[in-house]
Design an enzyme around this catalytic site. Structure first.
Site, PDB file in Angstrom:
ATOM      1  N   SER A  88       0.830  -1.192   0.000  1.00  0.00           N
ATOM      2  CA  SER A  88       0.000   0.000   0.000  1.00  0.00           C
ATOM      3  C   SER A  88       0.872   1.251   0.000  1.00  0.00           C
ATOM      4  O   SER A  88       0.614   2.207  -0.739  1.00  0.00           O
ATOM      5  CB  SER A  88      -0.898  -0.018   1.233  1.00  0.00           C
ATOM      6  OG  SER A  88      -1.574   1.193   1.361  1.00  0.00           O
TER       7      SER A  88
ATOM      8  N   HIS B 117      -2.278   7.118   2.873  1.00  0.00           N
ATOM      9  CA  HIS B 117      -2.418   5.674   3.152  1.00  0.00           C
ATOM     10  C   HIS B 117      -3.653   5.398   4.013  1.00  0.00           C
ATOM     11  O   HIS B 117      -4.409   4.464   3.738  1.00  0.00           O
ATOM     12  CB  HIS B 117      -1.146   5.191   3.863  1.00  0.00           C
ATOM     13  CG  HIS B 117      -1.204   3.813   4.424  1.00  0.00           C
ATOM     14  ND1 HIS B 117      -0.808   2.709   3.713  1.00  0.00           N
ATOM     15  CD2 HIS B 117      -1.607   3.349   5.634  1.00  0.00           C
ATOM     16  CE1 HIS B 117      -0.965   1.630   4.474  1.00  0.00           C
ATOM     17  NE2 HIS B 117      -1.447   1.993   5.632  1.00  0.00           N
TER      18      HIS B 117
ATOM     19  N   ARG C  73       1.481   8.829   5.018  1.00  0.00           N
ATOM     20  CA  ARG C  73       0.631   8.117   5.976  1.00  0.00           C
ATOM     21  C   ARG C  73      -0.807   8.611   5.930  1.00  0.00           C
ATOM     22  O   ARG C  73      -1.746   7.840   6.126  1.00  0.00           O
ATOM     23  CB  ARG C  73       1.177   8.285   7.397  1.00  0.00           C
ATOM     24  CG  ARG C  73       2.335   7.352   7.691  1.00  0.00           C
ATOM     25  CD  ARG C  73       2.779   7.560   9.124  1.00  0.00           C
ATOM     26  NE  ARG C  73       3.955   6.788   9.440  1.00  0.00           N
ATOM     27  CZ  ARG C  73       3.991   5.794  10.333  1.00  0.00           C
ATOM     28  NH1 ARG C  73       2.904   5.459  11.002  1.00  0.00           N
ATOM     29  NH2 ARG C  73       5.096   5.142  10.567  1.00  0.00           N
TER      30      ARG C  73
END
Lengths: 205, 205
Positions: free
Chosen positions: B17, B45, B42
């Site tokens: 990912s 994500h 992040r």
């Protein structure tokens, strides 16, 4: 009070925000029932992301069956602690087994994620109720697998894992199963989406 | 292990990912430092929402000063319990006062939200550290107000409240203050965004 607000200041913000959400998605709600529309509005409210009005999909029977389970105070199982933390108004049990020692053991033994192992653990402990998955596609795949094997008495799944790997696939698989569901098409989803959906239903008990 | 994954299956998903996220936002990271890029990755994500790469804004000194505070194990204050639940790897205290009796009293007395009252309470109890706000613009406005009055020793703020009412305005006001900050432009933000940002920094301690 409205939308979890506990003060006038919070309530005013929530009410104004909800009006804006209603106007933003009013062209997208035809064909949905009132419970579904409330869920859609709460999801858009909690993410400020209008795209969700196009991404949300329900099985025909989802709201009826999920609400029946919640009205019977059956258990709610969440994939991670953050999702559990967002569910504060339910009279029944809200469970998250991700830190349970047996779950960690199952995870190691079967080389699966803790989130998947926690669904396995729930199945072994006669879980009955609604599963809420905002993050872990592995938990969603495991729930579908165990349901198909007749080993998991799940009544409905809020299946909105987020991410670019496996999340879409897990949601597609849920939509092809016989489990009453809500999903979000594509990679988007997550904790606030999952929490908005379950809290909408809880508010209708 | 990577990105909080505690098993090989979880780690494989997280690594794949993260690679996809890197490729999706690679044209948007020029001019950002490595810590800022990790935070941006992040956030994308954890939301699967590429828009965030365009919405995130940092003050020049944010990552340095926030990291210094976290390395000194100063306190982290979150606006709501869900945000606190997502911060599991910090050695210092992670506080959320929203259910505290004194906070509820301050909230009633001053007719402000509990989230705002919890910042007032933190100020009265000599809080020193980083504030993480994923939801309540009222908490962010209160933090800026108390800082400007010299009553709140906040070192940096992760200020990413979500919503169509007051959230944008509160973030704009933070960006005009002297507090080191990360914000997201516009209505978007929320718990996963806040948690992604603080956990990125904690992983660099």
């Amino acid at each position: 009070m409205f939308m979890g607000a506990s003060t006038q200041q919070g309530e005013e913000i929530a009410i104004k925000s909800r009006k804006i959400v209603k106007s933003l998605i009013k062209d997208k709600i035809s064909g949905f029932n009132l419970l579904e529309i409330d869920i859609m509005e709460r999801i858009v409210h909690s993410t400020a992301d209008i795209d969700y009005a196009d991404l949300v999909r329900f099985s025909n029977n989802f709201t009826d069956i999920a609400l029946k389970s919640l009205r019977a105070n059956e258990d709610i199982l969440t994939d991670i602690t953050m999702v559990k933390s967002g569910i504060t108004q339910y009279n029944g049990n809200v469970e998250c087994f991700i830190k349970n020692k047996d779950v960690i053991a199952i995870s190691k033994e079967n080389q699966i994620t803790r989130a998947a192992a926690s669904v396995e653990f729930a199945s072994q402990n006669d879980f009955e109720g609604v599963i809420v998955i905002g993050n872990a596609p592995t938990a969603l795949f495991k729930a579908i697998e165990l349901f198909n094997e007749g080993k998991l008495n799940v009544k409905a799944i809020i299946g909105v894992p987020v991410g670019f790997v496996a999340a879409s696939e897990s949601k597609e698989e849920l939509s092809k199963s016989k489990i009453p569901y809500i999903i979000t098409n594509g990679p988007k989803g997550g904790t606030p989406v999952a929490v908005a959906a379950i809290n909408s239903l809880i508010s209708k008990i």
